[in-house]
Design a protein around this motif. Structure first.
Motif, PDB file in Angstrom:
ATOM      1  N   ASP A 169      17.978   4.021  -3.222  1.00  0.00           N
ATOM      2  CA  ASP A 169      18.039   5.071  -2.201  1.00  0.00           C
ATOM      3  C   ASP A 169      18.071   4.484  -0.795  1.00  0.00           C
ATOM      4  O   ASP A 169      18.657   5.083   0.114  1.00  0.00           O
ATOM      5  CB  ASP A 169      16.829   6.007  -2.301  1.00  0.00           C
ATOM      6  N   GLU A 170      17.435   3.349  -0.605  1.00  0.00           N
ATOM      7  CA  GLU A 170      17.329   2.726   0.720  1.00  0.00           C
ATOM      8  C   GLU A 170      18.588   1.961   1.128  1.00  0.00           C
ATOM      9  O   GLU A 170      18.765   1.640   2.301  1.00  0.00           O
ATOM     10  CB  GLU A 170      16.128   1.779   0.770  1.00  0.00           C
ATOM     11  N   ILE A 171      19.460   1.667   0.177  1.00  0.00           N
ATOM     12  CA  ILE A 171      20.680   0.905   0.476  1.00  0.00           C
ATOM     13  C   ILE A 171      21.706   1.860   1.083  1.00  0.00           C
ATOM     14  O   ILE A 171      22.139   2.811   0.428  1.00  0.00           O
ATOM     15  CB  ILE A 171      21.244   0.235  -0.786  1.00  0.00           C
ATOM     16  N   THR A 172      22.074   1.625   2.331  1.00  0.00           N
ATOM     17  CA  THR A 172      22.989   2.527   3.028  1.00  0.00           C
ATOM     18  C   THR A 172      24.456   2.162   2.832  1.00  0.00           C
ATOM     19  O   THR A 172      25.327   3.009   2.964  1.00  0.00           O
ATOM     20  CB  THR A 172      22.675   2.557   4.533  1.00  0.00           C
ATOM     21  N   GLU A 224      15.898  -3.839   5.773  1.00  0.00           N
ATOM     22  CA  GLU A 224      16.159  -4.885   6.764  1.00  0.00           C
ATOM     23  C   GLU A 224      17.559  -5.478   6.662  1.00  0.00           C
ATOM     24  O   GLU A 224      17.915  -6.375   7.416  1.00  0.00           O
ATOM     25  CB  GLU A 224      15.119  -6.009   6.626  1.00  0.00           C
ATOM     26  N   GLY A 225      18.356  -5.013   5.703  1.00  0.00           N
ATOM     27  CA  GLY A 225      19.735  -5.480   5.578  1.00  0.00           C
ATOM     28  C   GLY A 225      19.900  -6.843   4.933  1.00  0.00           C
ATOM     29  O   GLY A 225      20.888  -7.530   5.181  1.00  0.00           O
ATOM     30  N   HIS A 226      18.961  -7.249   4.096  1.00  0.00           N
ATOM     31  CA  HIS A 226      19.056  -8.538   3.409  1.00  0.00           C
ATOM     32  C   HIS A 226      19.862  -8.377   2.119  1.00  0.00           C
ATOM     33  O   HIS A 226      19.337  -8.433   1.005  1.00  0.00           O
ATOM     34  CB  HIS A 226      17.660  -9.095   3.128  1.00  0.00           C
ATOM     35  N   ASN A 227      21.164  -8.185   2.306  1.00  0.00           N
ATOM     36  CA  ASN A 227      22.055  -7.887   1.189  1.00  0.00           C
ATOM     37  C   ASN A 227      22.139  -9.011   0.174  1.00  0.00           C
ATOM     38  O   ASN A 227      22.239  -8.764  -1.028  1.00  0.00           O
ATOM     39  CB  ASN A 227      23.444  -7.542   1.708  1.00  0.00           C
ATOM     40  N   ASP A 228      22.097 -10.259   0.650  1.00  0.00           N
ATOM     41  CA  ASP A 228      22.163 -11.394  -0.267  1.00  0.00           C
ATOM     42  C   ASP A 228      20.961 -11.405  -1.210  1.00  0.00           C
ATOM     43  O   ASP A 228      21.097 -11.716  -2.401  1.00  0.00           O
ATOM     44  CB  ASP A 228      22.278 -12.719   0.483  1.00  0.00           C
ATOM     45  N   LEU A 229      19.809 -11.031  -0.718  1.00  0.00           N
ATOM     46  CA  LEU A 229      18.617 -10.960  -1.559  1.00  0.00           C
ATOM     47  C   LEU A 229      18.755  -9.842  -2.584  1.00  0.00           C
ATOM     48  O   LEU A 229      18.415 -10.021  -3.757  1.00  0.00           O
ATOM     49  CB  LEU A 229      17.362 -10.749  -0.706  1.00  0.00           C
ATOM     50  N   LEU A 230      19.279  -8.710  -2.186  1.00  0.00           N
ATOM     51  CA  LEU A 230      19.465  -7.595  -3.115  1.00  0.00           C
ATOM     52  C   LEU A 230      20.433  -7.962  -4.230  1.00  0.00           C
ATOM     53  O   LEU A 230      20.199  -7.654  -5.401  1.00  0.00           O
ATOM     54  CB  LEU A 230      19.959  -6.361  -2.366  1.00  0.00           C
ATOM     55  N   ILE A 231      21.499  -8.663  -3.873  1.00  0.00           N
ATOM     56  CA  ILE A 231      22.460  -9.096  -4.894  1.00  0.00           C
ATOM     57  C   ILE A 231      21.803 -10.100  -5.830  1.00  0.00           C
ATOM     58  O   ILE A 231      21.963 -10.017  -7.053  1.00  0.00           O
ATOM     59  CB  ILE A 231      23.738  -9.660  -4.239  1.00  0.00           C
ATOM     60  N   TYR A 232      21.039 -11.030  -5.281  1.00  0.00           N
ATOM     61  CA  TYR A 232      20.316 -11.990  -6.127  1.00  0.00           C
ATOM     62  C   TYR A 232      19.388 -11.265  -7.097  1.00  0.00           C
ATOM     63  O   TYR A 232      19.355 -11.578  -8.287  1.00  0.00           O
ATOM     64  CB  TYR A 232      19.523 -12.980  -5.269  1.00  0.00           C
ATOM     65  N   TYR A 257       0.806  -1.217   0.000  1.00  0.00           N
ATOM     66  CA  TYR A 257       0.000   0.000   0.000  1.00  0.00           C
ATOM     67  C   TYR A 257       0.845   1.276   0.000  1.00  0.00           C
ATOM     68  O   TYR A 257       0.365   2.333  -0.389  1.00  0.00           O
ATOM     69  CB  TYR A 257      -0.970   0.008   1.193  1.00  0.00           C
ATOM     70  N   ASP A 258       2.103   1.195   0.425  1.00  0.00           N
ATOM     71  CA  ASP A 258       3.015   2.337   0.388  1.00  0.00           C
ATOM     72  C   ASP A 258       3.893   2.325  -0.862  1.00  0.00           C
ATOM     73  O   ASP A 258       4.845   3.082  -0.962  1.00  0.00           O
ATOM     74  CB  ASP A 258       3.922   2.351   1.624  1.00  0.00           C
ATOM     75  N   LYS A 259       3.549   1.421  -1.789  1.00  0.00           N
ATOM     76  CA  LYS A 259       4.304   1.233  -3.031  1.00  0.00           C
ATOM     77  C   LYS A 259       5.739   0.779  -2.757  1.00  0.00           C
ATOM     78  O   LYS A 259       6.649   1.061  -3.504  1.00  0.00           O
ATOM     79  CB  LYS A 259       4.273   2.496  -3.893  1.00  0.00           C
ATOM     80  N   ARG A 260       5.915   0.043  -1.670  1.00  0.00           N
ATOM     81  CA  ARG A 260       7.236  -0.496  -1.330  1.00  0.00           C
ATOM     82  C   ARG A 260       7.311  -1.929  -1.842  1.00  0.00           C
ATOM     83  O   ARG A 260       6.410  -2.720  -1.636  1.00  0.00           O
ATOM     84  CB  ARG A 260       7.469  -0.414   0.178  1.00  0.00           C
ATOM     85  N   THR A 261       8.398  -2.210  -2.492  1.00  0.00           N
ATOM     86  CA  THR A 261       8.599  -3.521  -3.107  1.00  0.00           C
ATOM     87  C   THR A 261       9.455  -4.414  -2.203  1.00  0.00           C
ATOM     88  O   THR A 261       9.942  -3.974  -1.158  1.00  0.00           O
ATOM     89  CB  THR A 261       9.327  -3.364  -4.452  1.00  0.00           C
ATOM     90  N   ILE A 262       9.656  -5.631  -2.667  1.00  0.00           N
ATOM     91  CA  ILE A 262      10.526  -6.552  -1.936  1.00  0.00           C
ATOM     92  C   ILE A 262      11.928  -5.968  -1.797  1.00  0.00           C
ATOM     93  O   ILE A 262      12.614  -6.168  -0.807  1.00  0.00           O
ATOM     94  CB  ILE A 262      10.534  -7.939  -2.615  1.00  0.00           C
ATOM     95  N   GLY A 263      12.352  -5.208  -2.794  1.00  0.00           N
ATOM     96  CA  GLY A 263      13.671  -4.569  -2.739  1.00  0.00           C
ATOM     97  C   GLY A 263      13.758  -3.510  -1.652  1.00  0.00           C
ATOM     98  O   GLY A 263      14.750  -3.433  -0.927  1.00  0.00           O
ATOM     99  N   HIS A 264      12.721  -2.683  -1.552  1.00  0.00           N
ATOM    100  CA  HIS A 264      12.696  -1.664  -0.498  1.00  0.00           C
ATOM    101  C   HIS A 264      12.809  -2.323   0.878  1.00  0.00           C
ATOM    102  O   HIS A 264      13.592  -1.883   1.728  1.00  0.00           O
ATOM    103  CB  HIS A 264      11.382  -0.869  -0.544  1.00  0.00           C
ATOM    104  N   LEU A 265      12.027  -3.358   1.071  1.00  0.00           N
ATOM    105  CA  LEU A 265      12.015  -4.033   2.374  1.00  0.00           C
ATOM    106  C   LEU A 265      13.341  -4.732   2.651  1.00  0.00           C
ATOM    107  O   LEU A 265      13.858  -4.677   3.763  1.00  0.00           O
ATOM    108  CB  LEU A 265      10.852  -5.020   2.445  1.00  0.00           C
ATOM    109  N   ALA A 266      13.907  -5.367   1.634  1.00  0.00           N
ATOM    110  CA  ALA A 266      15.195  -6.042   1.809  1.00  0.00           C
ATOM    111  C   ALA A 266      16.286  -5.032   2.157  1.00  0.00           C
ATOM    112  O   ALA A 266      17.130  -5.294   3.029  1.00  0.00           O
ATOM    113  CB  ALA A 266      15.565  -6.808   0.542  1.00  0.00           C
ATOM    114  N   ALA A 267      16.272  -3.883   1.502  1.00  0.00           N
ATOM    115  CA  ALA A 267      17.280  -2.852   1.775  1.00  0.00           C
ATOM    116  C   ALA A 267      17.148  -2.331   3.203  1.00  0.00           C
ATOM    117  O   ALA A 267      18.153  -2.166   3.902  1.00  0.00           O
ATOM    118  CB  ALA A 267      17.151  -1.713   0.772  1.00  0.00           C
TER     119      ALA A 267
END
Length: 82
Positions: free
Chosen positions: A57-60, A28-36, A16-26
């Motif tokens: 933008d969410e990846i720190t 929460e620090g799920h770097n392996d998922l982002l790389i995949y 509902y906030d237009k946040r994707t799996i990528g936004h949430l992974a970034a």
């Protein structure tokens, strides 16, 4: 995640906030998922949520962000060569 990809699940779906799996992974620090996502899928890292932020933008972690940008550049170059 690999099973969802194999089933051709739309990884760019958002909540509902237009946040994707990528936004949430970034967030929460799920770097392996982002790389995949950057290597094995056509996930849109530039899709903006309702707050105007993309997954990138969410990846720190600057090194992680650069790795993902490099992966995306390689994927784009390979798809253009096909």
């Amino acid at each position: 995640m690999k099973n969802l990809t194999l089933c051709e699940f739309d990884l760019n779906l958002s909540d509902y906030d237009k946040r994707t799996i990528g936004h949430l992974a970034a967030c929460e620090g799920h770097n392996d998922l982002l790389i995949y996502l950057s290597v094995a899928t056509s996930f849109d890292f530039n899709f903006k949520d309702r707050f105007g932020k993309s997954t990138l933008d969410e990846i720190t972690d600057k090194n992680l962000r650069q790795t993902i940008l490099d992966n995306l550049a390689v994927n784009k170059k390979q798809s253009l060569q096909k």
